[in-house]
Write an enzyme that holds these catalytic residues in place. Structure first.
Site, PDB file in Angstrom:
ATOM      1  N   CYS A 212       0.894  -1.189  -0.162  1.00  0.00           N
ATOM      2  CA  CYS A 212       0.085  -0.066   0.025  1.00  0.00           C
ATOM      3  C   CYS A 212       0.851   1.225   0.075  1.00  0.00           C
ATOM      4  CB  CYS A 212      -0.954   0.009   1.019  1.00  0.00           C
ATOM      5  SG  CYS A 212      -2.373   1.064   0.969  1.00  0.00           S
ATOM      6  N   HIS A 302      -3.835  -5.066   0.009  1.00  0.00           N
ATOM      7  CA  HIS A 302      -3.256  -5.859   1.609  1.00  0.00           C
ATOM      8  C   HIS A 302      -3.390  -7.157   1.426  1.00  0.00           C
ATOM      9  CE1 HIS A 302      -3.438  -2.009   3.893  1.00  0.00           C
ATOM     10  NE2 HIS A 302      -3.983  -1.675   2.948  1.00  0.00           N
ATOM     11  N   GLU A 304      -2.326  -9.039   3.776  1.00  0.00           N
ATOM     12  CA  GLU A 304      -2.568  -9.472   5.323  1.00  0.00           C
ATOM     13  C   GLU A 304      -3.762  -9.572   5.679  1.00  0.00           C
ATOM     14  OE1 GLU A 304      -1.959  -5.218   5.318  1.00  0.00           O
ATOM     15  OE2 GLU A 304      -1.277  -6.699   4.187  1.00  0.00           O
TER      16      GLU A 304
END
Length: 714
Positions: A212, A302, A304
């Site tokens: 990001c 993202h 994650e």
């Protein structure tokens, strides 16, 4: 230190509608209290937001548990004398409770949330052996740092996290990392503190991954520009289309990932940099970059996040990298993607022009490599030239259409009362060169106003001075590019538009080759066959009688296959389609000449006939009265037709070059609307279809539907 931040109000009765909460830890009376939340907006999915919250809280817990273990080890190793000589004596002298941290299974079941997996993959293809991976992570003050930390630890990495304003580059260097991760964070990359010098120092020495904000910092440092993307995506998933290399190695060609950003890299500014684009969203926003020589990659989304598919696999691919360049060690293996399919296909195409139908599987393999981005521009040009439309069999076109659909964005079928809606599409192959009014799109709006459920598939014109379906709808006020809500548009307005560029991101690979060739290719035939909605009813216009015969065979086969995949319930309508081609060359039902009709129903070609405007009870019109004009001209004349209540009197005059005539355009729309109403079973005859369509226009229902649809798109 402990990560802290503001926390919004979360009621204990499960109401999360107005919650804005940051993941926090509050320490009071030697007890660490975990708080977590997620930003809930009007169109959020409560269950998904709750699952994301629990995922984030898990990251917080992991970090605090790790800190507690380290503190206990330090306490055990310290002597009583040492404890009293440290500034931390008061903390060390406190007897810490044995269970100071609550666990996830103690949380209240605030909503019915899906189970939170221990990882977002069932299998990890290798990881850091014996914790040899020393990962330096620069934290840009983002709560997702916890989740990145947790994922990397699951992959057996030894992770050091340093704040972007609380450490020096020298401290980073002294850690001697084998890998560097630049975390997400708020703001612009130029204010990312330590992140920028860390990227500059470690790139070319060890693998570097930016997530990001970290990705955006890489772009800016390489000479690219980061600016407003035109989209604000916070907590929303998008479909990623990637090149299958580097961190994407071994992943499915399409997967969903969570986005939290409004800035993005400008593609034009990357042309003279050392970065290559590796991933796009379905709307064409850059979602990944890779350095051409150094082992440095960035992802805008993202990995994650709990809603991102294959996140652990991406991080695992990153940890498998060694050294600072792609040529070191086994790094190059992650850049190698087999393209045997296109090689085999071109051998067949070059040597078997008279018997291509015998090599359908080989040709489909070539198409697969093209869609996956594994074919070169020269190979794609040879593919297109080697498959001329007259040489194509129904089997070949069908195989190519199926492969293209394999790479399309998933369509969530609209439904009412739990029952899937049967949708209709009105579309042409385009390229007839006659520049007629956008009758398929206009007719689609009329059919929706008559009670049909329309899932219109279309695209933007490839020529700046022409007007495609996308251009026409935008001129009418619609805001396109939000494919995730198309089903909702169909459910609520009766009309939805599947922007082909968004639903078929893989086609971007072949676009330069198509432009360079400059003539019609097999891809012109695939559009009407690759509507992701798999419409039950279709009106398809084609450019020749040969293609009409070809499409009749194709649609019959597709109807039979659809019946096998999704058997009809008792009382459900039988799939039906008509293929049309006029004697004056249109890929629509002509207002000025007879039109050939192929009728396909229930997997069988029922027959072929010729119809004229007289069969609809309408007069002939000169073809030039439904041609020409720019997108503003066309929107103006259509609004003039459907605004029967005079709601909007201020409209621009038609341009001098426009030869459009209101009455001719109206009858053109009525004819094509009536045919679609008959195909979908709303009307029994063409003349009844004309009456229904005229009534929908004169009553203002078409205008009301258009206004409702435009409002939904915004």
């Amino acid at each position: 230190g402990v990560y802290s931040g503001g926390v919004g109000y979360v009621s204990f009765n499960g109401v999360l509608d107005s919650c804005i909460a940051i993941r926090t830890v509050v320490i009071k009376d030697q007890v660490a209290y975990m708080q977590a939340g997620a930003g809930i907006v009007l169109d959020s999915n409560r269950d998904s937001e709750y699952a994301e919250t629990i995922q984030k809280l898990g990251g917080v817990l992991s970090a605090v548990e790790s800190a507690e273990r380290k503190l206990r080890r330090r306490m055990a190793a310290s002597t009583p004398t040492q404890r009293t000589t440290h500034n931390e004596a008061s903390l060390y002298s406190v007897k810490m409770p044995r269970n100071s941290i609550s666990h996830l299974n103690d949380l209240p079941d605030m909503v019915s949330a899906p189970p939170v997996p221990s990882s977002n993959n069932t299998e990890i293809r290798g990881s850091c052996p014996d914790a040899k991976c020393k990962v330096l992570m620069i934290d840009n003050y983002d709560s997702f740092t916890y989740n990145l930390y947790e994922y990397l630890c699951k992959l057996k990495a030894n992770v050091l996290v340093l704040r972007n304003d609380q450490a020096t580059l020298e401290e980073c260097i002294q850690f001697h990392p084998t890998h560097v991760v630049i975390s997400p964070g708020p703001g612009h990359p130029r204010s990312a503190g330590l992140s920028n010098p860390a990227i500059q120092h470690f790139s070319g020495k060890v693998p570097v991954l930016g997530v990001c904000l970290g990705h955006q910092a890489m772009v800016e440092l390489a000479g690219g520009v980061v600016s407003g993307s035109g989209e604000i995506r916070h907590g929303k998933t998008s479909v990623m289309h990637h090149d299958g290399k580097g961190v994407f190695h071994g992943l499915p060609h399409l997967f969903k990932a969570t986005r939290y950003h409004s800035l993005a890299a400008e593609e034009a500014t990357l042309a003279n940099t050392d970065l290559a684009v590796t991933c796009y969203s379905e709307t064409g926003i850059i979602m990944g970059v890779r350095h051409k020589e150094k082992t440095m990659e960035g992802v805008q989304f993202h990995p994650e996040s709990i809603l991102t598919e294959h996140g652990l696999d991406m991080l695992n691919n990153f940890l498998l990298l060694q050294g600072g360049t792609w040529q070191e060690g086994s790094n190059s293996s992650l850049l190698h993607v087999s393209a045997e399919g296109i090689h085999r296909c071109l051998q067949v195409v070059d040597s078997n022009q008279d018997a291509l139908h015998r090599f359908v599987d080989d040709i489909r393999s070539g198409m697969r490599d093209i869609m996956a981005g594994r074919a070169s521009q020269d190979q794609m040009k040879r593919f297109l030239v080697g498959l001329p439309v007259p040489a194509l069999s129904a089997d070949i076109v069908l195989a190519l259409a199926k492969e293209m659909l394999e790479f399309s964005v998933e369509w969530v079928a609209p439904a009412k009362a739990g029952e899937r809606l049967d949708v209709i599409d009105i579309v042409g192959t385009g390229g007839d060169g006659l520049d007629t009014f956008n009758v398929s799109t206009a007719a689609a709006l009329v059919v929706a106003a008559c009670g049909g459920h329309v899932a219109k598939h279309g695209n933007r014109s490839s020529s700046a001075d022409k007007c495609g379906s996308t251009d026409f709808l935008e001129a009418l006020g619609a805001r396109l590019g939000d494919g995730a809500n198309v089903s909702r548009h169909v459910e609520q307005a009766g009309f939805g538009y599947l922007f082909a560029r968004e639903f078929h991101p893989a086609v971007r690979h072949v676009a330069p080759a198509r432009r360079e060739i400059g003539t019609r290719t097999v891809f012109n035939l695939l559009g009407p066959l690759t509507n992701p909605s798999r419409p039950t009813f279709q009106v398809i216009g084609v450019g020749s009688e040969f293609i009409g015969d070809l499409f009749a065979q194709l649609l019959a086969t597709l109807q039979l296959e659809s019946e096998q995949v999704r058997p009809r319930k008792a009382g459900s309508p039988v799939p039906r389609a008509i293929v049309v081609h006029s004697q004056d060359g249109l890929d629509e039902i002509s207002p000025s000449a007879p039109t050939h009709i192929w009728d396909i129903e229930g997997g069988k070609v029922k027959g072929r006939s010729i119809i004229t405007p007289g069969d609809f009870g309408l007069p002939l019109h000169p073809l030039e009265h439904v041609t020409g004009g720019n997108k503003t001209d066309r929107a103006t004349i259509f609004l003039d037709i459907i605004d029967t209540k005079g709601e909007n009197k201020e409209r621009p005059s038609l341009s001098p070059s426009a030869t459009l005539q209101r009455d001719a355009v109206l009858d053109f729309v009525l004819i094509n609307s009536a045919a679609a109403l008959v195909v979908s079973g709303i009307a029994s005859t063409y003349r009844e279809g004309v009456d229904l369509a005229r009534g929908a226009i004169s009553s203002g229902r078409v205008m009301s539907l258009l206004q409702a649809y435009v409002t939904l798109t915004k």
